[in-house]
Design an enzyme around this catalytic site. Sequence first.
Site, short mmCIF file in Angstrom:
data_model
loop_
_atom_site.label_atom_id
_atom_site.label_comp_id
_atom_site.label_asym_id
_atom_site.label_seq_id
_atom_site.Cartn_x
_atom_site.Cartn_y
_atom_site.Cartn_z
N GLY A 10 0.86 -1.35 0.12
CA GLY A 10 0.22 0.15 -0.12
C GLY A 10 1.04 1.17 0.24
N ASP A 37 -1.82 -12.10 5.68
CA ASP A 37 -3.27 -11.62 5.55
C ASP A 37 -3.83 -11.46 6.94
OD1 ASP A 37 -6.17 -11.34 5.40
OD2 ASP A 37 -6.30 -13.26 4.38
N ILE A 38 -3.93 -10.26 7.39
CA ILE A 38 -4.24 -9.79 8.91
C ILE A 38 -5.36 -10.38 9.14
CG2 ILE A 38 -2.52 -7.99 8.62
CD1 ILE A 38 -5.15 -6.06 8.99
N ALA A 61 -5.07 -2.08 5.83
CA ALA A 61 -6.31 -1.46 6.13
C ALA A 61 -7.38 -1.69 5.12
CB ALA A 61 -6.29 -0.22 6.83
N TYR A 126 -16.33 3.48 7.22
CA TYR A 126 -15.02 3.30 7.19
C TYR A 126 -14.32 3.79 8.57
CZ TYR A 126 -9.86 4.75 6.49
OH TYR A 126 -8.71 5.07 6.71
N LYS A 130 -12.55 1.78 11.67
CA LYS A 130 -11.13 2.29 12.21
C LYS A 130 -11.12 2.57 13.60
CE LYS A 130 -7.77 2.89 10.02
NZ LYS A 130 -6.72 2.00 9.73
N TRP A 151 -5.40 12.74 5.40
CA TRP A 151 -5.26 13.16 3.63
C TRP A 151 -3.88 12.50 3.47
CZ3 TRP A 151 -7.48 18.33 2.52
CH2 TRP A 151 -8.82 18.74 3.20
N1 NAP Z 1 -5.04 7.18 2.44
C1 NAP Z 1 -5.38 8.33 3.33
O1 NAP Z 1 -5.77 9.34 3.00
C2 NAP Z 1 -5.50 7.78 4.91
C3 NAP Z 1 -5.67 8.91 5.77
C4 NAP Z 1 -5.91 8.56 7.08
C5 NAP Z 1 -5.66 7.19 7.58
N2 NAP Z 1 -5.21 6.36 6.64
C6 NAP Z 1 -4.77 5.09 7.10
O2 NAP Z 1 -3.33 5.05 6.93
C7 NAP Z 1 -3.05 3.63 6.74
C8 NAP Z 1 -2.25 3.41 5.39
O3 NAP Z 1 -3.22 3.96 4.35
P1 NAP Z 1 -2.69 3.95 2.77
O4 NAP Z 1 -2.98 4.94 2.33
O5 NAP Z 1 -1.29 3.14 2.68
O6 NAP Z 1 -3.70 2.70 2.29
P2 NAP Z 1 -3.67 1.56 1.05
O7 NAP Z 1 -2.80 2.36 -0.10
O8 NAP Z 1 -4.94 1.23 0.65
O9 NAP Z 1 -2.97 0.44 1.53
C9 NAP Z 1 -3.65 -0.72 2.34
C10 NAP Z 1 -2.90 -1.88 2.13
O10 NAP Z 1 -3.46 -2.86 3.07
C11 NAP Z 1 -3.45 -3.81 2.37
N3 NAP Z 1 -4.46 -4.92 2.84
C12 NAP Z 1 -5.92 -4.94 2.67
N4 NAP Z 1 -6.31 -6.04 3.19
C13 NAP Z 1 -5.51 -6.89 3.93
C14 NAP Z 1 -5.41 -7.83 4.60
N5 NAP Z 1 -6.37 -8.56 5.01
N6 NAP Z 1 -4.20 -8.34 5.13
C15 NAP Z 1 -3.03 -7.50 4.84
N7 NAP Z 1 -3.00 -6.37 4.12
C16 NAP Z 1 -4.08 -6.15 3.46
C17 NAP Z 1 -3.87 -3.71 0.94
O11 NAP Z 1 -3.45 -4.81 0.31
P3 NAP Z 1 -3.86 -5.07 -1.27
O12 NAP Z 1 -3.84 -3.92 -2.25
O13 NAP Z 1 -3.15 -6.29 -1.62
O14 NAP Z 1 -5.30 -5.47 -0.63
C18 NAP Z 1 -2.77 -2.39 0.68
O15 NAP Z 1 -1.20 -2.87 0.38
C19 NAP Z 1 -4.65 2.82 6.64
O16 NAP Z 1 -4.84 2.29 8.12
C20 NAP Z 1 -5.49 3.94 6.42
O17 NAP Z 1 -6.71 3.68 7.22
C21 NAP Z 1 -4.90 6.71 5.24
#
Ligand code: NAP
Length: 288
Positions: A10, A37-38, A61, A126, A130, A151
């Site tokens: 991710g 796989d969490i 996530a 969502y 969380k 963001w």
């Molecule tokens: N993006 C934002 O704007 C934002 C804002 C606030 C907080 N956050 C938090 O920050 C964190 C990181 O976000 P991000 O932007 O890096 O998200 P992301 O790009 O969507 O990455 C999430 C990763 O989790 C993996 N995943 C999904 N289901 C899984 C499972 N069962 N077991 C293991 N891995 C799994 C996905 O893998 P696959 O693609 O292979 O499914 C993906 O690689 C998250 O906790 C998110 O809630 C994000």
Amino acid sequence: MVVLVTGAGGQLGQALRFISGNYPVIDFIFCSSSELDITDSVNCDLVFEKYQPKFCINTAAYTAVDKAESEPEKAHLINVVGARNIAEACKKNNTTLLHISTDFVFDGEITTPYLESDIPNPTSVYGQTKLDGEKVIQAVWEKHFIIRTSWLYSQFGNNFMKTMLRLASDRDMLSIVDDQIGTPTNAVDLAEALVGMITFCDAEPVGGVQCGIYNFSNEGQCSWFDFAKKIFEVNNIAIILNPISTSSYPTAAKRPKYSVLDKTKIKNTFGLNIKKWEEALHPFPSAE
Ligand SMILES: NC(=O)c1ccc[n+]([C@@H]2O[C@H](COP(=O)([O-])OP(=O)(O)OC[C@H]3O[C@@H](n4cnc5c(N)ncnc54)[C@H](OP(=O)(O)O)[C@@H]3O)[C@@H](O)[C@H]2O)c1
């Protein structure tokens, strides 16, 4: 020191991999969803037994904010059951957990930055999953840090900045919401902060740092419209931007109107210097 990173494919996982070479004393283990796989507790236990990490950064996530409204079970499975499995594996292996959460745990009905102690009230599936993920971690394993961020963008994965740049390649005008206020966060800055927290904790005597919830984003605040304007300015792209209200851009999930996070606690505890969001934004694809 072994640091296990979940969700390595991710955006944040890739940002952590990007900076990992700067920390030769840390043995980073990056596990994508196919390796760990969490939602599978046996898989979690096996991976933790194999690597015996001192710290785990759980970036894995379910992050599809709008889609979560129509598949709440899947969002719950990953964000709540998955968080519990990781916390339980951390407990069995005495691993300190750094878990990433979100500004979307708040309803946005205030106008001053949110403190860690403010009462959450998610407005979306969502956000609720969380928040429930935070709660299961707090109930299962005391050695945890829950880092709420907002963001996220970077050269990695899918994010608002990349969407803006893609849309600009075949449009002359874009309409962007200007009545949701928050703070863009460079995922590389968050990655540096997480490793900074780990380095700080590792040097501290046991019990020296207070576990719990910490906010992290870049400094300052803006609307999505302001963020888009700055993205195009930094990348020297000429495009007409039209500010619109949230009501003219309906989405499946309701987002907070205001979700700026107060960073006093993380700065005072870990001695972090945090860049203003404008300074953290660089021409694409540079992430530094
Ligand atoms: N993006 C934002 O704007 C934002 C804002 C606030 C907080 N956050 C938090 O920050 C964190 C990181 O976000 P991000 O932007 O890096 O998200 P992301 O790009 O969507 O990455 C999430 C990763 O989790 C993996 N995943 C999904 N289901 C899984 C499972 N069962 N077991 C293991 N891995 C799994 C996905 O893998 P696959 O693609 O292979 O499914 C993906 O690689 C998250 O906790 C998110 O809630 C994000």
